[in-house]
Structures are given as structure tokens and as C-alpha cells.
Scaffold this active site. Structure first.
Site, mmCIF file in Angstrom:
data_model
loop_
_atom_site.group_PDB
_atom_site.id
_atom_site.type_symbol
_atom_site.label_atom_id
_atom_site.label_comp_id
_atom_site.label_asym_id
_atom_site.label_seq_id
_atom_site.Cartn_x
_atom_site.Cartn_y
_atom_site.Cartn_z
ATOM 1 N N TYR A 26 -66.802 27.416 -35.280
ATOM 2 C CA TYR A 26 -65.719 27.828 -36.062
ATOM 3 C C TYR A 26 -64.344 27.217 -35.536
ATOM 4 O O TYR A 26 -63.458 26.742 -36.304
ATOM 5 C CB TYR A 26 -65.722 29.225 -35.742
ATOM 6 C CG TYR A 26 -64.375 30.154 -36.323
ATOM 7 C CD1 TYR A 26 -64.221 30.285 -37.776
ATOM 8 C CD2 TYR A 26 -63.326 30.390 -35.569
ATOM 9 C CE1 TYR A 26 -63.093 30.777 -38.273
ATOM 10 C CE2 TYR A 26 -62.270 30.804 -36.128
ATOM 11 C CZ TYR A 26 -62.056 31.469 -37.429
ATOM 12 O OH TYR A 26 -61.064 31.715 -37.815
ATOM 13 N N GLU A 48 -59.253 39.803 -40.789
ATOM 14 C CA GLU A 48 -58.281 40.173 -39.719
ATOM 15 C C GLU A 48 -57.913 41.452 -39.443
ATOM 16 O O GLU A 48 -57.594 41.927 -38.198
ATOM 17 C CB GLU A 48 -57.101 39.459 -39.681
ATOM 18 C CG GLU A 48 -57.258 37.796 -39.340
ATOM 19 C CD GLU A 48 -57.649 37.403 -37.889
ATOM 20 O OE1 GLU A 48 -57.426 38.188 -37.058
ATOM 21 O OE2 GLU A 48 -58.182 36.181 -37.984
ATOM 22 N N TRP A 56 -62.717 38.686 -32.482
ATOM 23 C CA TRP A 56 -62.894 38.006 -33.659
ATOM 24 C C TRP A 56 -64.516 37.407 -33.632
ATOM 25 O O TRP A 56 -65.069 37.339 -34.860
ATOM 26 C CB TRP A 56 -62.060 36.618 -33.680
ATOM 27 C CG TRP A 56 -62.498 35.856 -35.027
ATOM 28 C CD1 TRP A 56 -62.937 34.496 -35.010
ATOM 29 C CD2 TRP A 56 -62.249 36.021 -36.437
ATOM 30 N NE1 TRP A 56 -63.269 34.241 -36.080
ATOM 31 C CE2 TRP A 56 -63.038 35.056 -37.087
ATOM 32 C CE3 TRP A 56 -61.851 37.110 -37.124
ATOM 33 C CZ2 TRP A 56 -62.977 35.376 -38.506
ATOM 34 C CZ3 TRP A 56 -62.076 37.331 -38.558
ATOM 35 C CH2 TRP A 56 -62.452 36.444 -39.176
#
Length: 208
Positions: A26, A48, A56
Site C-alpha cells: 500500500y 478514513e 488504517w
């Protein structure tokens, strides 16, 4: 240096991914690379919101489940979700089963349609808020990044979106969105991706 880590390939990167395979991918392939696709922008701002209070990485590892649950984050489809969909999602163990955030995502899909109608695209709206180079740190080291969980720009976007009826779009959430979608380059100095992102941003055609 602080905030940097050597990867299994010998390259130096931002340290926050901890060399975990999916997180590293990522970092290398997505984070900070400029995005103009409305679906991806809507997906990210929603995820988010779900991430608030969590890591995350937790959201990243559930991202495909979220995509399946929320019609690929096609906001035209999500805007049509009903109370039955809310109940379905509250019982979906593959996502974060937070009723408020689920309802917020459906609400934000409706607001996204309004934003697109006004500006032509979500991309045109968000990229119109790209901060000028003069507002960015001259040197982005780890200490600078850690001291910058939100900015004047993310605060302004947050206030504007809230006036438009969006929810779960606080200044810190919006700054994380800006970092991920390439509105800023927050790979720290010394990370091999930083110059790559600078090149990508330089050649990126801003939507209008």
C-alpha cells in the site's frame, strides 16, 4: 534516520508500514499517488471515516469486504441504500459494524452527488483545495510529519464539507485523505518513494 526503515529489498522507506507485506505494498503502490477517480476518492474519504479510532491497517485488510458491502463505493448506488441496507451492514462481520459510520456513508453518498452536480466531479472539488507549495514544509522529516496531523487546508475542507451536510469528515480525517490521494506528498525525506511521487504529481493533470 527517524521515521525510515529498510525494506526486505534493501530500499529505504517511511517506517509506518513496519515491513508488513500488505501495508508495504500500500505504501509503495498507492499512498500519495495522485487520484482523480471519483469512486476512489469517495471510497477513501468513507474508509478514513471508518478508520477513526482504529488503525488504517485494520481498514486496509477489510477493504475488499467494504467494497462488496457498499456496492464498490459507487456513490450513486450507495445513495439509494435504505434502512434495510443499514441493518444488513450492521450485521456484516466483514466490515466495521458501527451504525453511525454506516449511516454516515449513505448520507455522504447523497452529499457526493450534490457536490458532483455543483463542481462537475468530486475530483474537481478536492483538487481545487490542493495547497500551494509555499504552504508545505521545506523539509518533510519524521518530526515535522508527526507534528502535522491536520493543516489549515484540511480544516477548511472539513468545515466546508460539514456545511454541505457531510459527516465523519474532521480535519485529521481529511488530512489523512489528502495524504493518501496525493494532494500532498508526505513520504518523508529519504524514502525512495518521495521523488517518485513528486514526479507523479508534476505530471498529473489536475481536474477542472
Amino acid at each position: 534516520m527517524d521515521g525510515l526503515i529498510e525494506g526486505p529489498d534493501g530500499r529505504i522507506r517511511c517506517a509506518w508500514h513496519g515491513n508488513q507485506d500488505d501495508y508495504l505494498a500500500y505504501h509503495d503502490g498507492e499512498w500519495g499517488r495522485p487520484v482523480s477517480d471519483d469512486i476512489r476518492l469517495f471510497e477513501k474519504i468513507c474508509l478514513e471515516g471508518f478508520q477513526s479510532g482504529l488503525s488504517w491497517l485494520t481498514i486496509l485488510r477489510k477493504r475488499e469486504n467494504f467494497r462488496a458491502a457498499f456496492a464498490g463505493f459507487d456513490f450513486e448506488k450507495v445513495a439509494q441504500f435504505t434502512d434495510d441496507d443499514v441493518e444488513r451492514l450492521v450485521h456484516d462481520a466483514g466490515i466495521i459494524r458501527h451504525r453511525g459510520k454506516i449511516v454516515s456513508t449513505i448520507n455522504n453518498a447523497k452529499r457526493a452527488l450534490e457536490l458532483r452536480d455543483e463542481f462537475g466531479s468530486l475530483a474537481a472539488y478536492f483538487w481545487s483545495h490542493e495547497p500551494p507549495a509555499s504552504d508545505r514544509p521545506a523539509i518533510l522529516d519524521w518530526a515535522t510529519l508527526r507534528a502535522m496531523p491536520k493543516t489549515a487546508t484540511s480544516t477548511a475542507i472539513s468545515k466546508d464539507l460539514k456545511k454541505r451536510g457531510w459527516s465523519f469528515v474532521g480535519p485529521t480525517t481529511i488530512y489523512a485523505f489528502m495524504q493518501a490521494m496525493g494532494l500532498v506528498n508526505d513520504h518523508v525525506e529519504g524514502c525512495y518513494c518521495r521523488p517518485e511521487i513528486e514526479e507523479a504529481r508534476a505530471s498529473f493533470e489536475r481536474p477542472s
